[in-house]
Design a protein around this motif. Sequence first.
Motif, mmCIF file in Angstrom:
data_model
loop_
_atom_site.group_PDB
_atom_site.id
_atom_site.type_symbol
_atom_site.label_atom_id
_atom_site.label_comp_id
_atom_site.label_asym_id
_atom_site.label_seq_id
_atom_site.Cartn_x
_atom_site.Cartn_y
_atom_site.Cartn_z
ATOM 1 N N TYR A 1 6.975 14.035 1.384
ATOM 2 C CA TYR A 1 5.721 14.273 0.669
ATOM 3 C C TYR A 1 5.395 15.766 0.645
ATOM 4 O O TYR A 1 5.696 16.488 1.600
ATOM 5 C CB TYR A 1 4.569 13.511 1.340
ATOM 6 N N ASP B 1 -0.950 15.446 1.239
ATOM 7 C CA ASP B 1 -1.469 14.141 1.667
ATOM 8 C C ASP B 1 -2.541 13.717 0.664
ATOM 9 O O ASP B 1 -2.616 14.296 -0.427
ATOM 10 C CB ASP B 1 -1.975 14.182 3.122
ATOM 11 N N VAL B 2 -3.379 12.753 1.019
ATOM 12 C CA VAL B 2 -4.367 12.298 0.036
ATOM 13 C C VAL B 2 -5.750 12.919 0.283
ATOM 14 O O VAL B 2 -6.684 12.644 -0.455
ATOM 15 C CB VAL B 2 -4.473 10.747 -0.010
ATOM 16 N N VAL C 1 3.873 12.242 6.626
ATOM 17 C CA VAL C 1 2.593 11.980 5.954
ATOM 18 C C VAL C 1 2.310 10.478 6.006
ATOM 19 O O VAL C 1 1.200 10.049 6.318
ATOM 20 C CB VAL C 1 2.586 12.532 4.518
ATOM 21 N N GLY C 2 3.321 9.671 5.712
ATOM 22 C CA GLY C 2 3.206 8.233 5.944
ATOM 23 C C GLY C 2 2.176 7.530 5.086
ATOM 24 O O GLY C 2 1.567 6.553 5.537
ATOM 25 N N ASP C 3 2.001 8.014 3.853
ATOM 26 C CA ASP C 3 1.017 7.381 2.963
ATOM 27 C C ASP C 3 1.579 7.446 1.544
ATOM 28 O O ASP C 3 1.649 8.524 0.951
ATOM 29 C CB ASP C 3 -0.316 8.141 3.062
ATOM 30 N N SER C 4 1.981 6.282 1.020
ATOM 31 C CA SER C 4 2.678 6.282 -0.275
ATOM 32 C C SER C 4 1.760 6.664 -1.434
ATOM 33 O O SER C 4 2.224 6.837 -2.555
ATOM 34 C CB SER C 4 3.326 4.918 -0.536
ATOM 35 N N ARG C 5 0.470 6.852 -1.179
ATOM 36 C CA ARG C 5 -0.415 7.353 -2.246
ATOM 37 C C ARG C 5 -0.269 8.870 -2.410
ATOM 38 O O ARG C 5 -0.723 9.442 -3.396
ATOM 39 C CB ARG C 5 -1.885 7.029 -1.915
ATOM 40 N N ALA C 6 0.335 9.513 -1.431
ATOM 41 C CA ALA C 6 0.480 10.978 -1.478
ATOM 42 C C ALA C 6 1.593 11.372 -2.449
ATOM 43 O O ALA C 6 2.505 10.579 -2.706
ATOM 44 C CB ALA C 6 0.793 11.504 -0.079
#
Length: 218
Positions: free
Chosen positions: A6, A9-10, A171-176
Amino acid sequence: MSIDGYVDDVAEDRLLLSNDADFDRVDAVRAACDAILVGAATVRQDNPRLLVRSRDRQKERVARGQQPTPLKVTVTSSCDLDPRARFFTLGDVDKLVYCATPTLELARKKLGDVATVVDGGDPLDLRRVTADLYARGVRRLMVEGGGSMHTQFLTEGLVDELQLVVAPFFVGDSRAPRFVGDGAFPWGPDHRAELAEVRQIGDVVLLRYKLSDRFDAV
Ligand SMILES: NC(=O)c1ccc[n+]([C@@H]2O[C@H](COP(=O)([O-])OP(=O)(O)OC[C@H]3O[C@@H](n4cnc5c(N)ncnc54)[C@H](OP(=O)(O)O)[C@@H]3O)[C@@H](O)[C@H]2O)c1
């Protein structure tokens, strides 16, 4: 990018992935370029300055007959760009906005005082953009994101060198946003890219890939 690929992040604030030594290395790379390009979403979200920060590097550029800092370039089809963004207000250097033909008139009205607005075609064509930059004297263009720009330049086969820096966290957030999106990349399992250099810079690692014969190892 993060370990999991990533580039942000978001959260609203820009995520810092590099360390100080790597930011300084990026400054040196910028100083060696004729122009720096980012997508319009990066201008809106990160409000980047896109300047050479080191005074010594600025002076070296001037001594070479260049402007202290490279040309700034962005591409847009919506022209949803704020003329007060730092992209436009900072740096005594030309700002080029390549705009899809249908929004050209709007772009000239909105940004004509702070930038040179150029017709990028309908739809905007990155080969036309790079050819126009070449005609304006740009020989070395640095594309600094975001993912949409990386994806298009890579899938179009327009990249000579890829510099990828991996930061030591997830980051571990697929929205990022990711380093690249989906696409037909010229480099796959049957056509592996050439790894030209691996360099540890404190807690990050720089990977340099040679993607064309125009790659300059220095
Ligand atoms: N870690 C890093 O090194 C780094 C560096 C830069 C950015 N980022 C991150 O990347 C994210 C933004 O990336 P992104 O992929 O969403 O956006 P982006 O690549 O910065 O910009 C995409 C925008 O550029 C314009 N555009 C792209 N291709 C176009 C084309 N072919 N024709 C016309 N206009 C075109 C469009 O603008 P309009 O919508 O105006 O039409 C599009 O929405 C942000 O979260 C930022 O923080 C990270």
